[in-house]
Scaffold this motif. Structure first.
Motif, mmCIF file in Angstrom:
data_model
loop_
_atom_site.group_PDB
_atom_site.id
_atom_site.type_symbol
_atom_site.label_atom_id
_atom_site.label_comp_id
_atom_site.label_asym_id
_atom_site.label_seq_id
_atom_site.Cartn_x
_atom_site.Cartn_y
_atom_site.Cartn_z
ATOM 1 N N TYR A 179 40.746 49.193 33.740
ATOM 2 C CA TYR A 179 41.073 47.823 33.332
ATOM 3 C C TYR A 179 40.616 47.564 31.897
ATOM 4 O O TYR A 179 41.372 47.035 31.061
ATOM 5 C CB TYR A 179 40.418 46.837 34.292
ATOM 6 C CG TYR A 179 40.353 45.415 33.785
ATOM 7 C CD1 TYR A 179 41.509 44.654 33.595
ATOM 8 C CD2 TYR A 179 39.116 44.826 33.482
ATOM 9 C CE1 TYR A 179 41.442 43.350 33.114
ATOM 10 C CE2 TYR A 179 39.039 43.527 33.006
ATOM 11 C CZ TYR A 179 40.209 42.792 32.825
ATOM 12 O OH TYR A 179 40.142 41.507 32.352
ATOM 13 N N GLU A 180 39.388 47.975 31.587
ATOM 14 C CA GLU A 180 38.846 47.738 30.249
ATOM 15 C C GLU A 180 39.571 48.553 29.183
ATOM 16 O O GLU A 180 39.612 48.167 28.019
ATOM 17 C CB GLU A 180 37.350 48.044 30.240
ATOM 18 C CG GLU A 180 36.544 47.021 31.050
ATOM 19 C CD GLU A 180 35.073 47.386 31.178
ATOM 20 O OE1 GLU A 180 34.705 48.512 30.777
ATOM 21 O OE2 GLU A 180 34.308 46.542 31.689
ATOM 22 N N GLY B 278 42.711 48.917 29.249
ATOM 23 C CA GLY B 278 44.035 48.320 29.121
ATOM 24 C C GLY B 278 45.112 48.998 29.930
ATOM 25 O O GLY B 278 46.306 48.767 29.716
ATOM 26 N N TYR B 279 44.695 49.816 30.913
ATOM 27 C CA TYR B 279 45.676 50.560 31.704
ATOM 28 C C TYR B 279 46.168 49.779 32.918
ATOM 29 O O TYR B 279 47.119 50.201 33.578
ATOM 30 C CB TYR B 279 45.082 51.896 32.167
ATOM 31 C CG TYR B 279 44.702 52.816 31.037
ATOM 32 C CD1 TYR B 279 45.367 52.785 29.810
ATOM 33 C CD2 TYR B 279 43.672 53.744 31.180
ATOM 34 C CE1 TYR B 279 45.014 53.624 28.771
ATOM 35 C CE2 TYR B 279 43.321 54.598 30.148
ATOM 36 C CZ TYR B 279 43.993 54.536 28.943
ATOM 37 O OH TYR B 279 43.646 55.375 27.922
ATOM 38 N N MET B 280 45.505 48.679 33.238
ATOM 39 C CA MET B 280 45.941 47.849 34.368
ATOM 40 C C MET B 280 45.425 46.434 34.157
ATOM 41 O O MET B 280 44.472 46.219 33.390
ATOM 42 C CB MET B 280 45.450 48.414 35.706
ATOM 43 C CG MET B 280 43.947 48.409 35.890
ATOM 44 S SD MET B 280 43.428 48.984 37.534
ATOM 45 C CE MET B 280 44.039 50.673 37.529
ATOM 46 N N ASP B 281 46.060 45.488 34.833
ATOM 47 C CA ASP B 281 45.578 44.113 34.724
ATOM 48 C C ASP B 281 44.468 43.865 35.743
ATOM 49 O O ASP B 281 44.202 44.689 36.622
ATOM 50 C CB ASP B 281 46.721 43.111 34.886
ATOM 51 C CG ASP B 281 47.454 43.240 36.214
ATOM 52 O OD1 ASP B 281 46.797 43.490 37.257
ATOM 53 O OD2 ASP B 281 48.700 43.100 36.222
ATOM 54 N N GLU B 282 43.823 42.726 35.619
ATOM 55 C CA GLU B 282 42.669 42.435 36.473
ATOM 56 C C GLU B 282 43.063 42.326 37.930
ATOM 57 O O GLU B 282 42.321 42.778 38.828
ATOM 58 C CB GLU B 282 41.984 41.150 36.018
ATOM 59 C CG GLU B 282 40.664 40.880 36.734
ATOM 60 C CD GLU B 282 39.921 39.704 36.141
ATOM 61 O OE1 GLU B 282 38.733 39.524 36.499
ATOM 62 O OE2 GLU B 282 40.505 38.979 35.306
ATOM 63 N N GLY B 283 44.235 41.770 38.201
ATOM 64 C CA GLY B 283 44.684 41.652 39.584
ATOM 65 C C GLY B 283 44.882 43.006 40.229
ATOM 66 O O GLY B 283 44.488 43.217 41.390
ATOM 67 N N SER B 284 45.478 43.932 39.495
ATOM 68 C CA SER B 284 45.669 45.288 40.028
ATOM 69 C C SER B 284 44.326 45.965 40.277
ATOM 70 O O SER B 284 44.131 46.642 41.288
ATOM 71 C CB SER B 284 46.508 46.114 39.062
ATOM 72 O OG SER B 284 47.807 45.581 38.925
#
Length: 211
Positions: free
Chosen positions: A104-105, A107-113
């Motif tokens: 997440y940090e 930038g590979y996925m959003d917080e919900g994912s």
């Protein structure tokens, strides 16, 4: 320090890699280069990206002598520059928050994912039978081991995967916590004699069908 054979294709490396059992005991590989090899190797895929592999790198000469007795007196354990023990983690799910928060940090996925994947993992893995968790860790340890051996060959080194050792004695010797178990030993060094060539079954013998 050996240099990467960047002109080699993956096909060349696969064809040239052989299991070497005779090593030059005077050849030493630095800790820094072994770290570099491991950093590349751990880019291997793993189930749910939980990376259930751990490593013990053994270079101390006295410890290698002790390890030889645990490994059925196989000389490569003592004469290789290092022995990399690949360890499986049956509680790999305990790293889930670190794994997915890192993604997440980056930038590979959003917080919900991220939150969904953490929740799904925590709802599934801790309740799986130990045998299944051990199978997952063993499979993934095999993936990282093969990647490690090809990377080593690309750098001009030789290896041999060893499953033939007393795993209970190894776990006691290195005081492994219950969640960890040894999977394979990989001696790493410079060959002192050519590896024996081997053959493989024809593809027709192992390919069941195209459907």
């Amino acid at each position: 320090m050996a240099t990467s054979l960047i002109t080699k294709s993956l096909s060349d490396l696969i064809s040239e890699r052989r299991s070497v059992r005779k090593y030059d005991p005077t050849y030493k590989i630095s800790k820094e280069e072994i770290n570099d090899i491991l950093k590349e190797a751990i880019k291997a895929p793993s189930s749910s990206n939980l990376q259930p592999w751990r490593f013990i790198v053994i270079q101390d000469e006295e410890v290698k002598k002790e390890l030889r007795s645990i490994a059925n007196n196989q000389e490569q354990v003592e004469t290789a520059s290092a022995v990399i023990a690949v360890i499986g983690d049956k509680e790999m799910y305990k790293s889930v928050e670190k794994v997915y928060r890192s993604a997440y940090e980056a930038g590979y996925m959003d917080e919900g994912s991220m939150n969904r994947l953490i929740e799904n993992t925590n709802n599934t893995y801790p309740h799986a039978p130990e045998e299944i968790l051990k199978n997952i860790a063993s499979f993934d340890a095999g993936l990282v081991s093969m990647q490690l051996m090809l990377i080593a060959k690309d750098r001009g080194y030789d290896t041999v995967p060893m499953g033939g050792f007393n795993k209970e004695q190894f776990a006691r010797k290195f005081d492994l916590p219950e969640r960890f178990f040894p999977v394979v030993l990989i001696p790493l060094g410079k060959a002192a004699a050519p590896a024996h060539n081997t053959t493989r079954l024809p593809l027709d013998d192992v390919l069941i069908d195209f459907i």
